[in-house]
Design a protein around this motif. Structure first.
Motif, PDB file in Angstrom:
ATOM      1  N   GLN A  50       2.815   7.265   5.016  1.00 14.92           N
ATOM      2  CA  GLN A  50       2.023   7.173   3.781  1.00 14.92           C
ATOM      3  C   GLN A  50       0.895   6.138   3.857  1.00 14.92           C
ATOM      4  OE1 GLN A  50       2.516   9.324   1.260  1.00 14.92           O
ATOM      5  NE2 GLN A  50       4.107  10.240   2.528  1.00 14.92           N
ATOM      6  N   VAL A  51       0.708   5.497   5.024  1.00 14.16           N
ATOM      7  CA  VAL A  51      -0.316   4.462   5.134  1.00 14.16           C
ATOM      8  C   VAL A  51      -1.684   5.047   4.774  1.00 14.16           C
ATOM      9  CG1 VAL A  51      -0.862   4.728   7.606  1.00 14.16           C
ATOM     10  CG2 VAL A  51      -1.043   2.481   6.513  1.00 14.16           C
ATOM     11  N   ASN A  52      -2.502   4.228   4.136  1.00 12.95           N
ATOM     12  CA  ASN A  52      -3.852   4.588   3.699  1.00 12.95           C
ATOM     13  C   ASN A  52      -3.855   5.591   2.549  1.00 12.95           C
ATOM     14  OD1 ASN A  52      -4.924   2.906   5.754  1.00 12.95           O
ATOM     15  ND2 ASN A  52      -4.725   4.585   7.215  1.00 12.95           N
ATOM     16  N   THR A  53      -2.757   5.671   1.806  1.00 16.50           N
ATOM     17  CA  THR A  53      -2.693   6.535   0.629  1.00 16.50           C
ATOM     18  C   THR A  53      -2.460   5.669  -0.608  1.00 16.50           C
ATOM     19  OG1 THR A  53      -0.302   6.932   0.785  1.00 16.50           O
ATOM     20  CG2 THR A  53      -1.738   8.448   2.014  1.00 16.50           C
ATOM     21  N   ALA A  54      -2.353   6.301  -1.747  1.00 15.55           N
ATOM     22  CA  ALA A  54      -2.172   5.582  -3.007  1.00 15.55           C
ATOM     23  C   ALA A  54      -0.810   4.894  -3.067  1.00 15.55           C
ATOM     24  CB  ALA A  54      -2.312   6.555  -4.172  1.00 15.55           C
ATOM     25  N   HIS A  55      -0.734   3.889  -3.915  1.00 12.35           N
ATOM     26  CA  HIS A  55       0.494   3.114  -4.120  1.00 12.35           C
ATOM     27  C   HIS A  55       1.607   3.995  -4.679  1.00 12.35           C
ATOM     28  CE1 HIS A  55       3.247  -0.029  -5.239  1.00 12.35           C
ATOM     29  NE2 HIS A  55       3.128   0.248  -6.524  1.00 12.35           N
ATOM     30  N   ILE A  56       2.777   3.869  -4.076  1.00  8.88           N
ATOM     31  CA  ILE A  56       4.012   4.471  -4.589  1.00  8.88           C
ATOM     32  C   ILE A  56       4.984   3.305  -4.763  1.00  8.88           C
ATOM     33  CG2 ILE A  56       5.931   6.032  -4.119  1.00  8.88           C
ATOM     34  CD1 ILE A  56       3.999   7.644  -2.319  1.00  8.88           C
ATOM     35  N   PRO A  57       5.520   3.107  -5.969  1.00  6.60           N
ATOM     36  CA  PRO A  57       6.410   1.963  -6.196  1.00  6.60           C
ATOM     37  C   PRO A  57       7.539   1.887  -5.165  1.00  6.60           C
ATOM     38  CG  PRO A  57       5.872   2.981  -8.283  1.00  6.60           C
ATOM     39  CD  PRO A  57       5.314   3.886  -7.199  1.00  6.60           C
ATOM     40  N   GLY A  58       7.730   0.661  -4.629  1.00  4.92           N
ATOM     41  CA  GLY A  58       8.824   0.412  -3.701  1.00  4.92           C
ATOM     42  C   GLY A  58       8.593   0.889  -2.284  1.00  4.92           C
ATOM     43  N   ILE A  93       5.389 -13.336   6.215  1.00  3.66           N
ATOM     44  CA  ILE A  93       5.537 -11.894   6.049  1.00  3.66           C
ATOM     45  C   ILE A  93       5.184 -11.554   4.608  1.00  3.66           C
ATOM     46  CG2 ILE A  93       7.124  -9.933   6.121  1.00  3.66           C
ATOM     47  CD1 ILE A  93       6.877 -11.126   8.865  1.00  3.66           C
ATOM     48  N   THR A  94       4.336 -10.541   4.405  1.00  2.00           N
ATOM     49  CA  THR A  94       4.036 -10.050   3.063  1.00  2.00           C
ATOM     50  C   THR A  94       4.415  -8.580   2.979  1.00  2.00           C
ATOM     51  OG1 THR A  94       1.761  -9.411   3.626  1.00  2.00           O
ATOM     52  CG2 THR A  94       2.099 -11.644   2.757  1.00  2.00           C
ATOM     53  N   LEU A  95       4.756  -8.123   1.784  1.00  2.00           N
ATOM     54  CA  LEU A  95       4.949  -6.700   1.552  1.00  2.00           C
ATOM     55  C   LEU A  95       3.633  -6.129   1.050  1.00  2.00           C
ATOM     56  CD1 LEU A  95       8.486  -6.446  -0.091  1.00  2.00           C
ATOM     57  CD2 LEU A  95       7.839  -6.242   2.321  1.00  2.00           C
ATOM     58  N   ASN A  96       3.289  -4.967   1.571  1.00  2.00           N
ATOM     59  CA  ASN A  96       2.000  -4.372   1.260  1.00  2.00           C
ATOM     60  C   ASN A  96       2.159  -2.914   0.850  1.00  2.00           C
ATOM     61  OD1 ASN A  96       1.629  -6.628   3.353  1.00  2.00           O
ATOM     62  ND2 ASN A  96      -0.369  -6.388   2.408  1.00  2.00           N
ATOM     63  N   ALA A  97       1.337  -2.519  -0.107  1.00  2.00           N
ATOM     64  CA  ALA A  97       1.338  -1.139  -0.585  1.00  2.00           C
ATOM     65  C   ALA A  97       0.745  -0.224   0.484  1.00  2.00           C
ATOM     66  CB  ALA A  97       0.531  -1.045  -1.876  1.00  2.00           C
ATOM     67  N   ASN A  98       0.892   1.074   0.291  1.00  2.00           N
ATOM     68  CA  ASN A  98       0.344   2.040   1.249  1.00  2.00           C
ATOM     69  C   ASN A  98      -1.151   1.832   1.491  1.00  2.00           C
ATOM     70  OD1 ASN A  98       2.805   3.421   1.641  1.00  2.00           O
ATOM     71  ND2 ASN A  98       2.488   4.562  -0.247  1.00  2.00           N
ATOM     72  N   GLY A  99      -1.871   1.415   0.453  1.00  2.00           N
ATOM     73  CA  GLY A  99      -3.306   1.159   0.581  1.00  2.00           C
ATOM     74  C   GLY A  99      -3.630  -0.223   1.108  1.00  2.00           C
ATOM     75  N   HIS A 100      -2.641  -0.960   1.584  1.00  2.49           N
ATOM     76  CA  HIS A 100      -2.734  -2.279   2.221  1.00  2.49           C
ATOM     77  C   HIS A 100      -2.821  -3.449   1.245  1.00  2.49           C
ATOM     78  CE1 HIS A 100      -3.098  -0.275   6.088  1.00  2.49           C
ATOM     79  NE2 HIS A 100      -3.999   0.500   5.521  1.00  2.49           N
ATOM     80  N   GLU A 101      -2.899  -3.193  -0.062  1.00  3.02           N
ATOM     81  CA  GLU A 101      -2.922  -4.303  -1.003  1.00  3.02           C
ATOM     82  C   GLU A 101      -1.637  -5.111  -0.867  1.00  3.02           C
ATOM     83  OE1 GLU A 101      -4.708  -0.603  -2.962  1.00  3.02           O
ATOM     84  OE2 GLU A 101      -2.832  -1.083  -1.952  1.00  3.02           O
ATOM     85  N   THR A 102      -1.757  -6.417  -0.981  1.00  4.82           N
ATOM     86  CA  THR A 102      -0.598  -7.289  -0.928  1.00  4.82           C
ATOM     87  C   THR A 102       0.133  -7.201  -2.255  1.00  4.82           C
ATOM     88  OG1 THR A 102      -1.746  -8.768   0.586  1.00  4.82           O
ATOM     89  CG2 THR A 102       0.188  -9.654  -0.538  1.00  4.82           C
ATOM     90  N   MET A 103       1.425  -6.892  -2.195  1.00  4.64           N
ATOM     91  CA  MET A 103       2.213  -6.778  -3.417  1.00  4.64           C
ATOM     92  C   MET A 103       2.448  -8.159  -4.021  1.00  4.64           C
ATOM     93  SD  MET A 103       5.068  -3.925  -2.563  1.00  4.64           S
ATOM     94  CE  MET A 103       4.616  -2.243  -2.162  1.00  4.64           C
ATOM     95  N   ALA A 104       2.383  -8.209  -5.341  1.00  2.30           N
ATOM     96  CA  ALA A 104       2.580  -9.460  -6.062  1.00  2.30           C
ATOM     97  C   ALA A 104       3.275  -9.176  -7.384  1.00  2.30           C
ATOM     98  CB  ALA A 104       1.242 -10.141  -6.308  1.00  2.30           C
ATOM     99  N   ILE A 105       3.908 -10.196  -7.909  1.00  5.63           N
ATOM    100  CA  ILE A 105       4.442 -10.152  -9.262  1.00  5.63           C
ATOM    101  C   ILE A 105       3.532 -11.078 -10.061  1.00  5.63           C
ATOM    102  CG2 ILE A 105       6.427 -10.650 -10.727  1.00  5.63           C
ATOM    103  CD1 ILE A 105       8.149 -10.046  -8.193  1.00  5.63           C
ATOM    104  N   GLY A 106       2.668 -10.479 -10.851  1.00  5.77           N
ATOM    105  CA  GLY A 106       1.584 -11.246 -11.457  1.00  5.77           C
ATOM    106  C   GLY A 106       0.647 -11.684 -10.343  1.00  5.77           C
ATOM    107  N   GLU A 107       0.465 -12.972 -10.202  1.00  4.40           N
ATOM    108  CA  GLU A 107      -0.369 -13.517  -9.118  1.00  4.40           C
ATOM    109  C   GLU A 107       0.470 -14.061  -7.962  1.00  4.40           C
ATOM    110  OE1 GLU A 107      -3.857 -13.652  -8.907  1.00  4.40           O
ATOM    111  OE2 GLU A 107      -3.783 -12.287 -10.617  1.00  4.40           O
ATOM    112  N   GLU A 108       1.808 -13.967  -8.061  1.00  3.79           N
ATOM    113  CA  GLU A 108       2.704 -14.513  -7.035  1.00  3.79           C
ATOM    114  C   GLU A 108       2.992 -13.468  -5.961  1.00  3.79           C
ATOM    115  OE1 GLU A 108       7.125 -16.487  -6.660  1.00  3.79           O
ATOM    116  OE2 GLU A 108       6.064 -16.616  -8.572  1.00  3.79           O
ATOM    117  N   VAL A 109       2.469 -13.717  -4.778  1.00  2.00           N
ATOM    118  CA  VAL A 109       2.613 -12.794  -3.653  1.00  2.00           C
ATOM    119  C   VAL A 109       4.079 -12.648  -3.263  1.00  2.00           C
ATOM    120  CG1 VAL A 109       2.070 -12.505  -1.191  1.00  2.00           C
ATOM    121  CG2 VAL A 109       0.297 -13.273  -2.785  1.00  2.00           C
ATOM    122  N   ILE A 110       4.487 -11.415  -2.944  1.00  2.00           N
ATOM    123  CA  ILE A 110       5.831 -11.172  -2.425  1.00  2.00           C
ATOM    124  C   ILE A 110       5.783 -11.479  -0.936  1.00  2.00           C
ATOM    125  CG2 ILE A 110       7.651  -9.463  -2.060  1.00  2.00           C
ATOM    126  CD1 ILE A 110       6.596  -8.049  -4.611  1.00  2.00           C
TER     127      ILE A 110
END
Length: 116
Positions: A50-58, A93-110
């Protein structure tokens, strides 16, 4: 050791039906050469197809940073890093969405950070 300095921005996943996390990070010197890196996640599935596609939760992938510089994209929670020319001070290590955005809770990076 630099892979890329591209900043893909943050994606706030706090409203997603499931919130992923990194629960542990272990870095051990390999007996033969390099380093063995392992981390555990919750509510997260690696989805290389799914890399380079839209965000799918989890779902998505991880990024590994060595001494503040992006080193690689990860599609699994275990990674062997070869010997590098410079001493390792930090591994992040960061968790990243399929579109490469860094996942965060608010502004706090996972993320998880290991310091040598």
């Amino acid at each position: 050791i630099q892979h890329s300095n591209m900043d893909h921005g943050l994606i706030d996943v706090s409203d997603d039906p499931i919130t992923p996390s990194i629960t542990s990070l272990t870095v051990q010197k390999d007996k033969m050469s390099g380093w063995n890196i392992s981390f555990n996640t919750e509510n997260f599935k690696f989805t290389p197809a799914q890399v380079n596609t839209a965000h799918i939760p989890g779902q998505g992938h991880a990024h590994i940073y060595v001494n503040g510089e992006k080193f690689a994209r990860l599609y699994a929670p275990d990674f062997h890093m070869p010997v590098l020319g410079a001493p390792i001070e930090t591994i992040r290590i960061t968790l990243n969405a399929n579109g490469h955005e860094t996942m965060a809770i608010g502004e706090e990076v996972i993320e998880k950070i290991w310091r040598n």
